[in-house]
Write a protein that holds these residues in place. Structure first.
Motif, PDB file in Angstrom:
ATOM      1  N   TYR A 166       0.849  -1.183   0.000  1.00 55.62           N
ATOM      2  CA  TYR A 166       0.000   0.000   0.000  1.00 55.62           C
ATOM      3  C   TYR A 166       0.884   1.231   0.000  1.00 55.62           C
ATOM      4  N   SER A 192     -13.337  -9.726  -0.946  1.00 52.88           N
ATOM      5  CA  SER A 192     -13.652  -8.560  -1.781  1.00 52.88           C
ATOM      6  C   SER A 192     -12.773  -8.469  -3.013  1.00 52.88           C
ATOM      7  N   THR A 220      -9.611  -2.322  -4.005  1.00 56.64           N
ATOM      8  CA  THR A 220      -9.895  -0.891  -3.846  1.00 56.64           C
ATOM      9  C   THR A 220     -10.756  -0.651  -2.610  1.00 56.64           C
ATOM     10  N   ASP A 221     -10.536   0.487  -1.999  1.00 52.87           N
ATOM     11  CA  ASP A 221     -11.361   0.940  -0.868  1.00 52.87           C
ATOM     12  C   ASP A 221     -11.352  -0.017   0.313  1.00 52.87           C
ATOM     13  N   ILE A 250     -11.297  -0.698   4.005  1.00 53.67           N
ATOM     14  CA  ILE A 250     -11.793   0.149   5.099  1.00 53.67           C
ATOM     15  C   ILE A 250     -10.752   0.235   6.220  1.00 53.67           C
ATOM     16  N   PRO A 288      -6.953   9.149   5.376  1.00 55.87           N
ATOM     17  CA  PRO A 288      -8.163   8.824   4.607  1.00 55.87           C
ATOM     18  C   PRO A 288      -8.953   7.713   5.288  1.00 55.87           C
ATOM     19  N   SER A 289     -10.225   7.561   4.924  1.00 54.53           N
ATOM     20  CA  SER A 289     -11.063   6.526   5.542  1.00 54.53           C
ATOM     21  C   SER A 289     -10.910   5.184   4.841  1.00 54.53           C
ATOM     22  N   LYS A 290     -10.398   5.210   3.586  1.00 51.55           N
ATOM     23  CA  LYS A 290     -10.184   3.981   2.815  1.00 51.55           C
ATOM     24  C   LYS A 290      -8.896   4.115   2.009  1.00 51.55           C
ATOM     25  N   ASP A 313      -6.340   1.934  -1.194  1.00 51.64           N
ATOM     26  CA  ASP A 313      -6.206   0.853  -2.169  1.00 51.64           C
ATOM     27  C   ASP A 313      -4.962   0.046  -1.837  1.00 51.64           C
TER      28      ASP A 313
END
Length: 453
Positions: free
Chosen positions: A198, A226, A238-239, A241, A258-260, A262
């Motif tokens: 990441y 996911s 992606t995204d 959490i 950020p809240s999410k 990738d």
């Protein structure tokens, strides 16, 4: 349908009223006049049939109806109540500067009015419920909840109508981001997550100061379910959490920026071919020995993380025990291959083993040096006498197997893992490279002296 029934009921009420109070009395009067005055009655009938007379009577009736409705002499409205449950509440305040505790998520709204008005109100999707906190400073406040909608003739009540909230100044801290991979057991057993990549390992958490003190870690939840694909190579997610946790693993309600994120999930399928070793347990019938052990598969492919494969390679094989107690004739076994600790999967789960039986004999191997194993660091160990340094080992088995053995294939040893400095009597153990024979030391115990280097 309910609205139509309401209007029908309204018109029936009006018709009954006029029939009872106007039509029936007027008809009786006309009938009496006609009978009493004869010709004069016909003149009255002609008068009532004229256009001007009818217009006058209509205006008079309309005025009378207006007065009766206005003065509530006639009441057509049938009031009732309707409850709108779990209506979301929107709080208005500066979310960048403040944190608010005690905000209700939903409220119930009771509407009171006529059936018709309530029906129209129910069809509307606009039920705006707000709490205006703008202008309030940090502290404890009692704030009213408003139902912002033009309700016309409908009255309303909000439950609860007032709530007590606490406003805090919002502060922020930088936290190191960690990872938590979810649903690993849903991954194909032959696959492993080799790495998760990441872009950033720092995030900002925002909230009330006393809440931020509870944040022990912030994790990105990498849910393998996911993933669009679960193939060997790099799989994009992606995204993912982000969640904040306290030291006991409970979720802490704070804002994360950020809240999410990738992430790239690197999946591999490391494997190793490992030999299978059959380890007979028990003793075959007296005078017999194991002449051969034949396997349907000599090796098995083990799928496991790289570090697990390294440990398996150090052992050199996967042992499978087979009970040969009191075996008199050759026998075939179908055995389950045990999954090594930490391994994910095997290329095959069972193996067929054929154990051959023949007459046995004995042979002695002299001067087998006694090895020391698991000696604590910083110590040395040696036999107290020459007889404690070497032993004679008796080997029992089929002659053809024994004749192929050499002294180098036999290992006598003592396990010193539970011993400290001093002189000790220790059990002698023997093992060999060929599991088809039995190894026994003629000397069961020797004396070992342990001393510091």
């Amino acid at each position: 349908m309910k609205l139509i029934q309401t209007f029908k009921k309204l018109f029936r009420s009006i018709a009954r009223f006029f029939d009872h109070y106007f039509v029936t009395p007027v008809t009786k009067i006309i009938f009496i006049f006609t009978n009493k005055y004869g010709k004069s009655g016909r003149q009255i009938e002609n008068w009532l049939s004229s256009t001007n007379t009818l217009l006058f009577i209509s205006l008079l009736l309309a005025f009378a109806i207006f007065v009766m409705i206005d003065k509530k002499i006639i009441v057509f409205n049938d009031n009732s109540a309707e409850v709108l449950q779990d209506q979301p509440v929107k709080a208005i305040y500066n979310e960048e500067s403040y944190v608010v505790e005690g905000l209700p998520e939903t409220v119930d709204i009771t509407l009171i009015g006529s059936t018709t008005d309530l029906y129209i109100a129910r069809q509307s999707s606009n039920h705006d419920v707000t709490m205006d906190l703008s202008g309030l400073k940090p502290g404890t406040h009692k704030v009213g909840i408003k139902y912002n909608r033009n309700t016309g003739n409908i009255k309303y009540m909000v439950n609860p109508s007032n709530v007590t909230v606490i406003i805090y100044q919002k502060v922020s801290e930088t936290k190191t981001l960690d990872l938590d991979v979810l649903n690993l057991d849903h991954l194909d057993p032959k696959l492993v997550v080799e790495d998760v990549k990441y872009d950033t390992d720092k995030v900002i958490v925002k909230g009330a100061e006393h809440v931020l003190k509870d944040v022990a870690t912030v994790k990105a939840l990498v849910d393998l379910d996911s993933l669009a694909t679960q193939n060997v190579g790099t799989n994009k997610l992606t995204d993912a959490i982000l969640k904040a946790y306290d030291k006991e693993g409970n979720v802490v309600d704070v804002e994360i920026v950020p809240s999410k994120i990738d992430v790239d999930v690197v999946i591999s399928s490391p494997s190793e071919e490992v030999p299978i070793k059959i380890v007979p347990t028990g003793e075959v019938s007296f005078g017999l020995g194991i002449s051969s052990i034949e396997l349907s598969d000599e090796v098995v492919t083990v799928y496991a993380p790289t570090e697990v494969l390294e440990k398996i390679k150090e052992t050199g094989y996967i042992p499978i025990e087979v009970d040969v107690s009191d075996l008199k004739v050759s026998k075939e076994y179908k055995l389950e291959i045990p999954l090594p600790v930490g391994a994910k999967s095997l290329s095959t789960n069972t193996v067929t083993v054929k154990v051959g039986i023949e007459e046995s004999t004995n042979k002695d191997f002299t001067d087998i040096a006694v090895e020391t194993r698991n000696l604590p660091s910083g110590y040395i160990a040696q036999g107290v006498s020459a007889n404690d340094a070497k032993v004679t080992v008796t080997v029992k088995g089929v002659k053809s197997v024994i004749d192929s053995l050499e002294a180098g294939n036999i290992h006598a040893y003592v396990d010193l893992s539970d011993y400290t400095e001093g002189t000790h009597k220790v059990d002698v153990k023997v093992e060999g490279t060929d599991s088809k024979v039995q190894y026994t030391s003629k000397v069961k115990q020797i004396e070992i002296k342990i001393s510091k280097k």
